[in-house]
Design a protein around this motif. Structure first.
Motif, PDB file in Angstrom:
ATOM      1  N   ASN A  36       9.543   3.746  -6.825  1.00 25.69           N
ATOM      2  CA  ASN A  36       8.765   4.326  -5.735  1.00 25.69           C
ATOM      3  C   ASN A  36       7.456   3.580  -5.521  1.00 25.69           C
ATOM      4  O   ASN A  36       7.040   3.340  -4.383  1.00 25.69           O
ATOM      5  N   PHE A  37       6.790   3.230  -6.614  1.00 24.07           N
ATOM      6  CA  PHE A  37       5.515   2.515  -6.512  1.00 24.07           C
ATOM      7  C   PHE A  37       5.697   1.191  -5.768  1.00 24.07           C
ATOM      8  O   PHE A  37       4.950   0.868  -4.837  1.00 24.07           O
ATOM      9  N   ASN A  38       6.699   0.424  -6.162  1.00 27.60           N
ATOM     10  CA  ASN A  38       6.927  -0.875  -5.541  1.00 27.60           C
ATOM     11  C   ASN A  38       7.358  -0.734  -4.083  1.00 27.60           C
ATOM     12  O   ASN A  38       6.899  -1.482  -3.211  1.00 27.60           O
ATOM     13  N   GLU A  39       8.229   0.227  -3.817  1.00 29.46           N
ATOM     14  CA  GLU A  39       8.732   0.402  -2.447  1.00 29.46           C
ATOM     15  C   GLU A  39       7.637   0.864  -1.496  1.00 29.46           C
ATOM     16  O   GLU A  39       7.500   0.331  -0.387  1.00 29.46           O
ATOM     17  N   GLN A  40       6.842   1.857  -1.913  1.00 26.21           N
ATOM     18  CA  GLN A  40       5.788   2.358  -1.033  1.00 26.21           C
ATOM     19  C   GLN A  40       4.701   1.303  -0.830  1.00 26.21           C
ATOM     20  O   GLN A  40       4.138   1.187   0.265  1.00 26.21           O
ATOM     21  N   ALA A  41       4.410   0.521  -1.873  1.00 28.91           N
ATOM     22  CA  ALA A  41       3.437  -0.564  -1.718  1.00 28.91           C
ATOM     23  C   ALA A  41       3.955  -1.605  -0.732  1.00 28.91           C
ATOM     24  O   ALA A  41       3.190  -2.163   0.067  1.00 28.91           O
ATOM     25  N   CYS A  42       5.273  -1.866  -0.750  1.00 24.23           N
ATOM     26  CA  CYS A  42       5.867  -2.827   0.183  1.00 24.23           C
ATOM     27  C   CYS A  42       5.830  -2.291   1.610  1.00 24.23           C
ATOM     28  O   CYS A  42       5.607  -3.063   2.563  1.00 24.23           O
ATOM     29  N   ILE A  43       6.021  -0.979   1.777  1.00 24.08           N
ATOM     30  CA  ILE A  43       5.916  -0.375   3.110  1.00 24.08           C
ATOM     31  C   ILE A  43       4.516  -0.610   3.675  1.00 24.08           C
ATOM     32  O   ILE A  43       4.335  -1.010   4.831  1.00 24.08           O
ATOM     33  N   LEU A  44       3.506  -0.377   2.845  1.00 27.33           N
ATOM     34  CA  LEU A  44       2.127  -0.590   3.292  1.00 27.33           C
ATOM     35  C   LEU A  44       1.863  -2.058   3.583  1.00 27.33           C
ATOM     36  O   LEU A  44       1.207  -2.406   4.570  1.00 27.33           O
ATOM     37  N   LEU A  45       2.392  -2.954   2.728  1.00 30.05           N
ATOM     38  CA  LEU A  45       2.154  -4.391   2.896  1.00 30.05           C
ATOM     39  C   LEU A  45       2.809  -4.919   4.167  1.00 30.05           C
ATOM     40  O   LEU A  45       2.166  -5.617   4.968  1.00 30.05           O
ATOM     41  N   LEU A  46       4.094  -4.611   4.364  1.00 32.86           N
ATOM     42  CA  LEU A  46       4.790  -5.096   5.560  1.00 32.86           C
ATOM     43  C   LEU A  46       4.253  -4.431   6.831  1.00 32.86           C
ATOM     44  O   LEU A  46       4.203  -5.060   7.893  1.00 32.86           O
ATOM     45  N   GLY A  47       3.847  -3.163   6.717  1.00 29.12           N
ATOM     46  CA  GLY A  47       3.230  -2.507   7.864  1.00 29.12           C
ATOM     47  C   GLY A  47       1.925  -3.179   8.248  1.00 29.12           C
ATOM     48  O   GLY A  47       1.631  -3.370   9.437  1.00 29.12           O
ATOM     49  N   GLY A  48       1.148  -3.563   7.227  1.00 35.45           N
ATOM     50  CA  GLY A  48      -0.082  -4.295   7.497  1.00 35.45           C
ATOM     51  C   GLY A  48       0.193  -5.646   8.121  1.00 35.45           C
ATOM     52  O   GLY A  48      -0.522  -6.084   9.031  1.00 35.45           O
ATOM     53  N   PHE A  49       1.238  -6.322   7.652  1.00 35.24           N
ATOM     54  CA  PHE A  49       1.604  -7.631   8.206  1.00 35.24           C
ATOM     55  C   PHE A  49       1.966  -7.513   9.688  1.00 35.24           C
ATOM     56  O   PHE A  49       1.511  -8.314  10.514  1.00 35.24           O
ATOM     57  N   TYR A  50       2.765  -6.498  10.029  1.00 33.32           N
ATOM     58  CA  TYR A  50       3.154  -6.312  11.428  1.00 33.32           C
ATOM     59  C   TYR A  50       1.937  -5.974  12.286  1.00 33.32           C
ATOM     60  O   TYR A  50       1.795  -6.469  13.413  1.00 33.32           O
ATOM     61  N   SER A  51       1.040  -5.132  11.741  1.00 34.47           N
ATOM     62  CA  SER A  51      -0.166  -4.774  12.488  1.00 34.47           C
ATOM     63  C   SER A  51      -1.054  -5.988  12.724  1.00 34.47           C
ATOM     64  O   SER A  51      -1.633  -6.151  13.804  1.00 34.47           O
ATOM     65  N   VAL A  52      -1.171  -6.854  11.700  1.00 40.01           N
ATOM     66  CA  VAL A  52      -1.982  -8.067  11.843  1.00 40.01           C
ATOM     67  C   VAL A  52      -1.380  -8.980  12.914  1.00 40.01           C
ATOM     68  O   VAL A  52      -2.103  -9.576  13.725  1.00 40.01           O
ATOM     69  N   CYS A  53      -0.049  -9.090  12.925  1.00 38.95           N
ATOM     70  CA  CYS A  53       0.616  -9.929  13.935  1.00 38.95           C
ATOM     71  C   CYS A  53       0.269  -9.458  15.346  1.00 38.95           C
ATOM     72  O   CYS A  53      -0.059 -10.264  16.218  1.00 38.95           O
ATOM     73  N   THR A  54       0.346  -8.154  15.569  1.00 37.29           N
ATOM     74  CA  THR A  54       0.024  -7.627  16.896  1.00 37.29           C
ATOM     75  C   THR A  54      -1.470  -7.748  17.173  1.00 37.29           C
ATOM     76  O   THR A  54      -1.886  -8.005  18.308  1.00 37.29           O
ATOM     77  N   GLY A  55      -2.290  -7.567  16.122  1.00 38.28           N
ATOM     78  CA  GLY A  55      -3.726  -7.680  16.295  1.00 38.28           C
ATOM     79  C   GLY A  55      -4.181  -9.085  16.632  1.00 38.28           C
ATOM     80  O   GLY A  55      -5.218  -9.283  17.283  1.00 38.28           O
ATOM     81  N   LEU A  56      -3.412 -10.088  16.187  1.00 38.59           N
ATOM     82  CA  LEU A  56      -3.742 -11.475  16.487  1.00 38.59           C
ATOM     83  C   LEU A  56      -3.294 -11.895  17.882  1.00 38.59           C
ATOM     84  O   LEU A  56      -3.461 -13.060  18.256  1.00 38.59           O
ATOM     85  N   GLY A  57      -2.690 -10.980  18.601  1.00 43.42           N
ATOM     86  CA  GLY A  57      -2.324 -11.269  19.979  1.00 43.42           C
ATOM     87  C   GLY A  57      -0.862 -11.587  20.201  1.00 43.42           C
ATOM     88  O   GLY A  57      -0.464 -11.893  21.336  1.00 43.42           O
ATOM     89  N   LEU A  58      -0.042 -11.528  19.139  1.00 41.51           N
ATOM     90  CA  LEU A  58       1.387 -11.766  19.331  1.00 41.51           C
ATOM     91  C   LEU A  58       1.988 -10.642  20.165  1.00 41.51           C
ATOM     92  O   LEU A  58       1.631  -9.472  20.013  1.00 41.51           O
TER      93      LEU A  58
END
Length: 434
Positions: A364-386
């Protein structure tokens, strides 16, 4: 299957059903009270926070008591969260308490499978548990919408107890009151779960130290368990695969919404239906995997993870709903077929290495941390103008690339440590070592 397995399935169904319905009800409650959009969006991460923060504690807690008792206590915590929401606490605070109960529930609900069943039945059991959980997600969302809908909520608000002023005067409050009874039903099933006879592993405690110091003492044990799973030649592959799958799956519902808005010009309600289509595909894939896969065959499904990443990129080339529906069903089906045997293999290795509850807490720890990490990655992509198309392509590339690296990792293990891997696979084939 043993009779106790069906009791576990019943308890899991009603508990998960109430969790999903409560989310919809909480959103409606916040919307009707005028809460800002960011607070409604925060319901998702607030539910996951305790999965990460309390991972060292909930795993040890699940191994210290009979799993049925742990599940009963966890559902009682969820009821407390419902009561807080019902009687005026902020929905974010109340829902976080429900998340606390869910975080404590998870290691017990999966961990008991390895205590109750032989390894030869773990894949089948995981298939049914995952399929039932997905069904409860779909039905729970529908139930939440129905409970706060005008037709049902009007009838609920007409119910009056003589000489008692309940203070329930809104559709959302009436719905919460109903869901308390659903959690209570799940708790009743928890009391019927048999004791598996597995020896309990008491929480480490020193009566001469404070509670904070005793809880802090669980951290080294948790990180030792985490490191031990990552070092195991099969545990590391199954943990990496399930972590990436749930990290991607946890964010896919948002990606489908964004894609449907630009590719199909759908509103949120229509796009949410497509998210349900992915879930249906996942349920079908999970059931098929439970019928045809064995524990020692689990690593053969890794290429499906690569295909999932490629299919996410392929969403950008679909602009017709008649193509989108079967495409999303196949995408979900690949995920369901991937996660069931890998989940079972991870439970099997964790049970042998450290105890079921601790291993599920690590997962659970690894999976939930990955959800937060990949969610942050997607948010950064959109925030950078993609654009949505660009961000989806980047997300799919990351998922496919990481799955390819996991595949190479396992192939390297087969070359460098063939005897060790074969020994672990032999254990997986035999119920005697489980």
């Amino acid at each position: 299957m043993k009779r106790g397995f069906y009791t576990i399935m019943s308890a899991q169904f009603f508990s998960s059903l109430a969790d999903q319905a409560l989310f919809v009800v909480a959103v409606d409650l916040m919307r009707s009270s005028g809460a800002p959009e960011w607070q409604r969006a925060a319901l998702v991460p607030i539910f996951a926070v305790f999965y990460v923060v309390l991972a060292p504690l909930v795993g040890a807690f699940a191994d210290a008591l009979p799993k049925g008792k742990v599940m009963f206590i966890s559902n009682a915590i969820k009821v407390i969260g419902c009561l807080m929401m019902l009687f005026g606490s902020h929905p974010l605070l109340s829902y976080s308490i429900v998340g606390l109960g869910a975080a404590a529930y998870s290691p017990a609900k999966y961990g008991i499978l390895t205590e109750l069943l032989p390894s030869s039945q773990l894949v089948k059991a995981n298939g049914w548990i995952e399929g039932l959980t997905i069904a409860s997600i779909l039905l729970g969302i529908v139930l939440g919408g129905v409970l706060v809908g005008h037709a049902v909520s009007t009838q609920l608000l007409l119910i009056d107890l003589p000489f008692v002023d309940t203070g329930i005067d809104s559709p959302a409050e009436a719905a919460i009151a109903v869901l308390i009874f659903v959690y209570a039903l799940a708790a009743w099933f928890n009391t019927r779960i048999p004791h598996t006879g597995v020896e309990m592993r008491p929480l480490r405690s020193d009566p001469q130290q404070s509670m904070v110091r005793n809880l802090a003492g669980l951290l080294p044990d948790f990180w030792h368990c985490n490191a031990r799973l990552w070092r195991d030649r099969l545990g590391q592959i199954s943990l990496a695969t399930t972590t990436l799958f749930w990290g991607a799956g946890g964010n896919l519902k948002y990606i489908v919404l964004a894609w449907a808005a630009v590719a199909l010009e759908y509103n949120t309600t229509q796009a949410s239906a497509l998210t349900g289509v992915v879930t249906i595909g996942t349920a079908v894939g999970a059931i098929v995997a439970s019928m045809y896969m064995r524990l020692d065959m689990a690593t053969r499904v890794i290429p499906m993870g690569i295909a999932m990443g490629v299919m996410v990129i392929g969403m950008n080339f679909i602009g017709n709903v008649w193509l989108a529906v079967p495409f999303l069903i196949i995408l979900g089906g690949l995920g369901g077929f991937l996660v069931v045997p890998m989940n079972a293999l991870l439970q099997h290795r964790g049970h042998n290495l450290m105890g079921a509850g601790r291993s599920i807490a690590v997962q659970n720890f690894n999976e939930q941390a990955c959800i937060l990490l990949l969610g942050g990655f997607y948010s950064v992509c959109t925030g950078l103008g993609l654009s949505a198309y660009g961000a989806i392509s980047a997300f799919g590339l990351v998922v496919a690339g990481c799955m390819w690296l996991i595949k190479r990792w396992h192939e390297n293990n087969l070359k460098k440590y063939p005897e060790e891997v074969e020994h672990l696979l032999a254990i997986a084939r035999s119920d005697k070592h489980h």
